[in-house]
Design a protein around this motif. Structure first.
Motif, PDB file in Angstrom:
ATOM      1  N   GLU A  65       0.843  -1.196   0.000  1.00 41.43           N
ATOM      2  CA  GLU A  65       0.000   0.000   0.000  1.00 41.43           C
ATOM      3  C   GLU A  65       0.878   1.245   0.000  1.00 41.43           C
ATOM      4  N   MET A  66       0.663   2.128  -0.961  1.00 40.66           N
ATOM      5  CA  MET A  66       1.426   3.377  -1.038  1.00 40.66           C
ATOM      6  C   MET A  66       1.082   4.287   0.138  1.00 40.66           C
ATOM      7  N   ILE A  67       2.109   4.891   0.761  1.00 44.19           N
ATOM      8  CA  ILE A  67       1.836   5.763   1.907  1.00 44.19           C
ATOM      9  C   ILE A  67       2.568   7.109   1.849  1.00 44.19           C
ATOM     10  N   GLY A  68       3.456   7.302   0.883  1.00 41.91           N
ATOM     11  CA  GLY A  68       4.169   8.571   0.821  1.00 41.91           C
ATOM     12  C   GLY A  68       5.396   8.463  -0.064  1.00 41.91           C
ATOM     13  N   SER A  69       6.238   9.484  -0.027  1.00 39.47           N
ATOM     14  CA  SER A  69       7.451   9.467  -0.834  1.00 39.47           C
ATOM     15  C   SER A  69       8.488  10.415  -0.247  1.00 39.47           C
ATOM     16  N   VAL A  70       9.728  10.215  -0.679  1.00 39.12           N
ATOM     17  CA  VAL A  70      10.857  11.051  -0.270  1.00 39.12           C
ATOM     18  C   VAL A  70      11.517  11.583  -1.541  1.00 39.12           C
ATOM     19  N   GLU A  71      11.836  12.870  -1.555  1.00 38.57           N
ATOM     20  CA  GLU A  71      12.469  13.465  -2.738  1.00 38.57           C
ATOM     21  C   GLU A  71      13.962  13.138  -2.753  1.00 38.57           C
ATOM     22  N   MET A  72      14.448  12.631  -3.884  1.00 40.73           N
ATOM     23  CA  MET A  72      15.856  12.292  -4.052  1.00 40.73           C
ATOM     24  C   MET A  72      16.553  13.347  -4.903  1.00 40.73           C
ATOM     25  N   VAL A  73      17.842  13.592  -4.599  1.00 37.70           N
ATOM     26  CA  VAL A  73      18.605  14.631  -5.298  1.00 37.70           C
ATOM     27  C   VAL A  73      19.994  14.086  -5.643  1.00 37.70           C
ATOM     28  N   PRO A  74      20.410  14.130  -6.926  1.00 39.64           N
ATOM     29  CA  PRO A  74      21.791  13.765  -7.257  1.00 39.64           C
ATOM     30  C   PRO A  74      22.723  14.895  -6.836  1.00 39.64           C
ATOM     31  N   VAL A  75      23.778  14.567  -6.104  1.00 41.72           N
ATOM     32  CA  VAL A  75      24.664  15.598  -5.551  1.00 41.72           C
ATOM     33  C   VAL A  75      26.121  15.161  -5.624  1.00 41.72           C
ATOM     34  N   ALA A  76      26.980  16.151  -5.437  1.00 40.21           N
ATOM     35  CA  ALA A  76      28.418  15.912  -5.317  1.00 40.21           C
ATOM     36  C   ALA A  76      29.015  17.061  -4.519  1.00 40.21           C
ATOM     37  N   ALA A  77      30.224  16.873  -4.050  1.00 41.68           N
ATOM     38  CA  ALA A  77      30.928  17.951  -3.348  1.00 41.68           C
ATOM     39  C   ALA A  77      31.285  19.049  -4.350  1.00 41.68           C
ATOM     40  N   PRO A 128      18.452  11.539  -0.190  1.00 43.69           N
ATOM     41  CA  PRO A 128      17.165  12.156   0.124  1.00 43.69           C
ATOM     42  C   PRO A 128      17.378  13.621   0.499  1.00 43.69           C
ATOM     43  N   ARG A 129      16.530  14.503  -0.069  1.00 41.93           N
ATOM     44  CA  ARG A 129      16.728  15.939   0.137  1.00 41.93           C
ATOM     45  C   ARG A 129      16.706  16.309   1.616  1.00 41.93           C
ATOM     46  N   HIS A 130      15.830  15.650   2.415  1.00 41.87           N
ATOM     47  CA  HIS A 130      15.733  16.026   3.829  1.00 41.87           C
ATOM     48  C   HIS A 130      17.048  15.787   4.569  1.00 41.87           C
ATOM     49  N   ALA A 131      17.856  14.806   4.080  1.00 41.23           N
ATOM     50  CA  ALA A 131      19.100  14.463   4.775  1.00 41.23           C
ATOM     51  C   ALA A 131      20.246  15.406   4.437  1.00 41.23           C
ATOM     52  N   ILE A 132      20.114  16.151   3.338  1.00 41.03           N
ATOM     53  CA  ILE A 132      21.231  16.999   2.898  1.00 41.03           C
ATOM     54  C   ILE A 132      20.823  18.461   2.741  1.00 41.03           C
ATOM     55  N   ARG A 133      19.644  18.819   3.236  1.00 38.72           N
ATOM     56  CA  ARG A 133      19.166  20.193   3.072  1.00 38.72           C
ATOM     57  C   ARG A 133      20.183  21.211   3.608  1.00 38.72           C
ATOM     58  N   ALA A 134      20.722  20.936   4.786  1.00 38.78           N
ATOM     59  CA  ALA A 134      21.695  21.859   5.382  1.00 38.78           C
ATOM     60  C   ALA A 134      22.976  21.919   4.542  1.00 38.78           C
ATOM     61  N   ASP A 135      23.394  20.798   3.958  1.00 42.86           N
ATOM     62  CA  ASP A 135      24.607  20.772   3.125  1.00 42.86           C
ATOM     63  C   ASP A 135      24.402  21.570   1.847  1.00 42.86           C
ATOM     64  N   GLU A 142      22.368  24.131   1.537  1.00 45.80           N
ATOM     65  CA  GLU A 142      22.319  25.544   1.921  1.00 45.80           C
ATOM     66  C   GLU A 142      23.714  26.102   2.221  1.00 45.80           C
ATOM     67  N   SER A 143      24.571  25.259   2.817  1.00 46.71           N
ATOM     68  CA  SER A 143      25.918  25.727   3.178  1.00 46.71           C
ATOM     69  C   SER A 143      26.913  25.597   2.036  1.00 46.71           C
ATOM     70  N   GLY A 144      26.556  24.860   0.998  1.00 44.63           N
ATOM     71  CA  GLY A 144      27.477  24.650  -0.111  1.00 44.63           C
ATOM     72  C   GLY A 144      28.374  23.445   0.064  1.00 44.63           C
ATOM     73  N   ALA A 145      28.173  22.664   1.124  1.00 39.32           N
ATOM     74  CA  ALA A 145      28.989  21.458   1.337  1.00 39.32           C
ATOM     75  C   ALA A 145      28.693  20.408   0.274  1.00 39.32           C
ATOM     76  N   LEU A 146      27.480  20.445  -0.291  1.00 40.90           N
ATOM     77  CA  LEU A 146      27.108  19.600  -1.417  1.00 40.90           C
ATOM     78  C   LEU A 146      26.407  20.464  -2.456  1.00 40.90           C
ATOM     79  N   VAL A 147      26.512  20.048  -3.711  1.00 44.27           N
ATOM     80  CA  VAL A 147      25.910  20.791  -4.820  1.00 44.27           C
ATOM     81  C   VAL A 147      24.947  19.875  -5.560  1.00 44.27           C
ATOM     82  N   GLU A 148      23.754  20.378  -5.846  1.00 44.76           N
ATOM     83  CA  GLU A 148      22.784  19.582  -6.606  1.00 44.76           C
ATOM     84  C   GLU A 148      23.232  19.511  -8.064  1.00 44.76           C
ATOM     85  N   LEU A 149      23.214  18.307  -8.635  1.00 41.32           N
ATOM     86  CA  LEU A 149      23.643  18.094 -10.019  1.00 41.32           C
ATOM     87  C   LEU A 149      22.428  18.057 -10.942  1.00 41.32           C
TER      88      LEU A 149
END
Length: 301
Positions: free
Chosen positions: A166-178, A244-251, A253-260
């Protein structure tokens, strides 16, 4: 020395009431008993244990003796254990599970899981909860093997005849690199460029997902079963990968990771499904968890 007679629960309750209320009279009122009944219960308890629990000399307020102080903690523990036992019996008679074993995909946001578990303990104090946090097919395997009653799993689990899904939700994924990674500072990423670089991939050892790849673009991969380890390596500039975006949101914002922005962009949503065995439908506590997970996750957390 004569054998010590086991004290009755009622006598222990009277003892605790006197301690809590500070007098035999108030204890009697609290218990709805005559003061003579409470006094008799304390005398019987002292005779059974062959100790004096209260020093009644020189004060209208009963004072605990050293023996009374020493036995107080155990008396409270016994009373609490019996209360817990009775609460569990009442729950069982109402159809509530005695235990709930929950398997959760590693992609489920930590704050969501923590708040859910905290609310569960308040809502169902008599239900023992066992928690497993796994990745990919390992989540569904726990349900198939009967080691988990309910699972919150990822999208990559094949439909299995034994399981309800049964579907119950989703998490947004983001490709990233330093920011030091070649893909991060390229003005425009050409099609196929990601294949030239090491990709960090989440994996597991479950037979349900053995030999299957999910959103893998590069022939060069490092496979990790730990999302936290993947996160650390990405920040060190060792390869690229989706998080997952929620796990790297702070990175981000700070520039520790960049969305590709890849031409062959991986799927944005990591769907989450509830799984349970069709021959073991969820009880009231498990159904409550399902409703709470739907509400707390929502689409694209």
């Amino acid at each position: 020395m004569p054998d010590i007679a086991p004290p009755s629960l009622d006598h222990l309750r009277c003892f605790l009431a006197v301690v809590e209320e500070g007098s035999f009279n108030r204890a009697a009122k609290k218990l709805g008993r005559a003061i003579s009944v409470v006094s008799y219960a304390i005398s019987q308890l002292e005779n059974q244990l062959d100790v004096s629990l209260f020093d009644r000399e020189g004060s209208r307020k009963p004072q605990l003796t050293e023996a009374g102080k020493a036995l107080l903690t155990e008396a409270i523990a016994i009373s609490d254990d019996v209360d817990a036992l009775l609460a569990k019996v009442r729950s069982l008679r109402q159809g509530l599970e005695a235990e709930l074993s929950l398997a959760v995909d590693v992609m489920v946001p930590g704050p969501v899981l923590a708040s859910l578990l905290g609310a569960f303990q308040l809502m169902f104090p008599s239900v023992a909860l066992r928690l497993h946090v796994e990745a990919l097919g390992a989540v569904a395997s726990l349900v198939l093997e009967g080691r988990a009653t309910l699972a919150i799993a990822g999208p990559d689990i094949q439909d299995l005849p034994e399981l309800h899904r049964e579907m119950i939700g989703s998490v947004e994924m983001v490709p990233v690199a330093a920011p030091t990674h070649p893909l991060a500072h390229a003005e425009s990423i050409a099609p196929g460029e990601s294949r030239k670089h090491l990709q960090l991939v989440l994996t597991d050892r479950s037979p349900l997902t053995a030999g299957r790849d999910f959103s893998v673009f590069s022939p060069r991969t490092w496979r990790l079963a730990d999302l936290g380890a993947k996160h650390v390596l990405l920040k060190e500039g060792i390869g690229w990968g989706s998080m997952p975006r929620h796990a790297i949101r702070a990175d981000l914002e700070s520039g520790a990771l960049v969305e590709l922005h890849l031409p062959e962009r991986p799927p944005l949503d990591y769907s989450l499904v509830a799984l349970w065995r069709k021959d073991a439908p969820p009880g009231p506590a498990a159904l409550w968890v399902l409703d709470e997970v739907r509400e707390r996750l929502g689409p694209g957390v």
